[in-house]
Design a protein around this motif. Structure first.
Motif, short mmCIF file in Angstrom:
data_model
loop_
_atom_site.label_atom_id
_atom_site.label_comp_id
_atom_site.label_asym_id
_atom_site.label_seq_id
_atom_site.Cartn_x
_atom_site.Cartn_y
_atom_site.Cartn_z
N LEU A 37 -4.65 5.21 -5.31
CA LEU A 37 -4.89 5.52 -3.90
C LEU A 37 -6.01 4.66 -3.34
N ASP A 38 -7.03 4.42 -4.15
CA ASP A 38 -8.12 3.53 -3.72
C ASP A 38 -7.61 2.11 -3.50
N LYS A 39 -6.72 1.66 -4.36
CA LYS A 39 -6.12 0.33 -4.19
C LYS A 39 -5.38 0.25 -2.86
N ALA A 40 -4.61 1.30 -2.58
CA ALA A 40 -3.84 1.31 -1.34
C ALA A 40 -4.77 1.23 -0.13
N LEU A 41 -5.87 1.98 -0.17
CA LEU A 41 -6.80 2.00 0.96
C LEU A 41 -7.60 0.70 1.06
N SER A 42 -7.77 0.02 -0.06
CA SER A 42 -8.47 -1.27 0.01
C SER A 42 -7.62 -2.31 0.73
N ILE A 43 -6.29 -2.12 0.70
CA ILE A 43 -5.37 -3.03 1.38
C ILE A 43 -5.15 -2.60 2.83
N GLN A 44 -5.02 -1.27 3.01
CA GLN A 44 -4.79 -0.72 4.36
C GLN A 44 -5.73 0.49 4.53
N PRO A 45 -6.96 0.25 4.99
CA PRO A 45 -7.99 1.30 5.02
C PRO A 45 -7.64 2.54 5.83
N ASN A 46 -6.79 2.40 6.83
CA ASN A 46 -6.46 3.54 7.69
C ASN A 46 -5.14 4.21 7.33
N LEU A 47 -4.68 4.00 6.12
CA LEU A 47 -3.41 4.59 5.70
C LEU A 47 -3.59 6.11 5.53
N PRO A 53 0.81 -1.22 0.00
CA PRO A 53 0.00 0.00 0.00
C PRO A 53 0.84 1.27 0.00
N GLN A 54 2.05 1.21 0.58
CA GLN A 54 2.91 2.40 0.58
C GLN A 54 3.37 2.73 -0.84
N ILE A 55 3.73 1.71 -1.59
CA ILE A 55 4.18 1.92 -2.97
C ILE A 55 3.02 2.46 -3.81
N LEU A 56 1.85 1.87 -3.65
CA LEU A 56 0.68 2.31 -4.41
C LEU A 56 0.30 3.75 -4.05
N THR A 57 0.46 4.10 -2.78
CA THR A 57 0.15 5.46 -2.35
C THR A 57 1.09 6.48 -2.98
N VAL A 58 2.37 6.23 -2.87
CA VAL A 58 3.35 7.17 -3.43
C VAL A 58 3.21 7.26 -4.95
N TYR A 59 2.91 6.14 -5.58
CA TYR A 59 2.69 6.14 -7.04
C TYR A 59 1.47 6.99 -7.38
N GLY A 60 0.40 6.84 -6.62
CA GLY A 60 -0.79 7.64 -6.85
C GLY A 60 -0.50 9.11 -6.66
N LEU A 61 0.24 9.46 -5.62
CA LEU A 61 0.59 10.86 -5.37
C LEU A 61 1.43 11.43 -6.50
#
Length: 239
Positions: A49-59, A26-34
């Motif tokens: 970012l939605d993918k990241a939150l689906s894996i770790q909802p409270n990120l 989820p960290q990689i997906l988040t930074v990629y989305g940003l």
């Protein structure tokens, strides 16, 4: 590091092979989305970012990224705002600083952006960052500049109204927040701030109405508004 330096393209080049391999980090997906957002790839950024939150909802970083992405899309109508290269890097630095809650650095980055290539988007985010540093007085001027570009934006009107509210200027807050809810009746935060303004003016029945509207639109505001709504209700009924 690339994002904090305003080098979104470098971040994308680094992370794209990992995302292409189907990473579930989820960290990689988040930074990629940003990193996708500064180039105007809003749909793709939201997907990651939605993918990241689906894996770790409270990120938290992904949640803040989605929030700022939404603001940019609403302000610009989903189109990318063009900056010069140096100004674009400063703007990206500011957005990332906001996302990691480094508000002073964000304000400074947006100030640099405006010196290089001033526009309403940079003005809005400078005001937003200043507001978060606890300087609503300076934020007012930036939001007023942003309104020249986005005169009917409920986001800018709401933030300007809230800055006036923070300064105790209920008359000015009332004017801008009424415009905000007229521009977008579904803006829950604007209804909440309008309720707080009515409360400050002693118009308690009107305050209760706006608090109820805010919670109906966004149930997550229930805990925020509960105590002040209860107090407004008592005062409205003369208790």
């Amino acid at each position: 590091i690339y994002l904090s330096a305003g080098r979104a393209e470098a971040a994308l080049a680094l992370l794209k092979p990992l995302v292409a391999k189907g990473t579930k980090d989820p960290q990689i997906l988040t930074v990629y989305g940003l990193a996708l957002a500064p180039g105007g790839k809003f749909d793709e950024a939201q997907t990651e970012l939605d993918k990241a939150l689906s894996i770790q909802p409270n990120l938290a970083l992904a949640q803040r990224g989605l929030s700022f992405l939404k603001q940019q899309r609403q302000l610009t109508g989903g189109t990318s705002v063009t900056f010069t290269a140096e100004a674009g890097a400063a703007f990206q630095q500011g957005i990332y600083a906001l996302e990691v809650q480094d508000y002073q650095t964000a304000a400074q980055a947006f100030q640099r952006t405006r010196k290089l290539d001033d526009n309403g988007l940079a003005a809005f985010f400078e005001g937003y960052a200043l507001q978060l540093t606890g300087d609503p007085r300076s934020a007012v001027a930036d939001f007023q500049d942003a309104l020249k570009t986005f005169p009917n934006s409920d986001i800018v009107l709401n933030d300007l109204g809230y800055a006036h509210l923070q300064l105790g200027r209920y008359d000015l807050a009332l004017e801008q927040l009424n415009k905000a809810v007229a521009a977008n009746p579904k803006n829950a935060q604007a209804h909440l701030n309008l309720g707080l303004t009515y409360y400050g003016l002693g118009r308690y029945a009107d305050a209760v109405k706006e608090f109820d509207t805010a919670v109906k639109l966004d149930p997550n505001l229930q805990s925020t508004v509960s105590k002040v709504r209860q107090d407004a209700q008592k005062k409205a009924s003369g208790q």
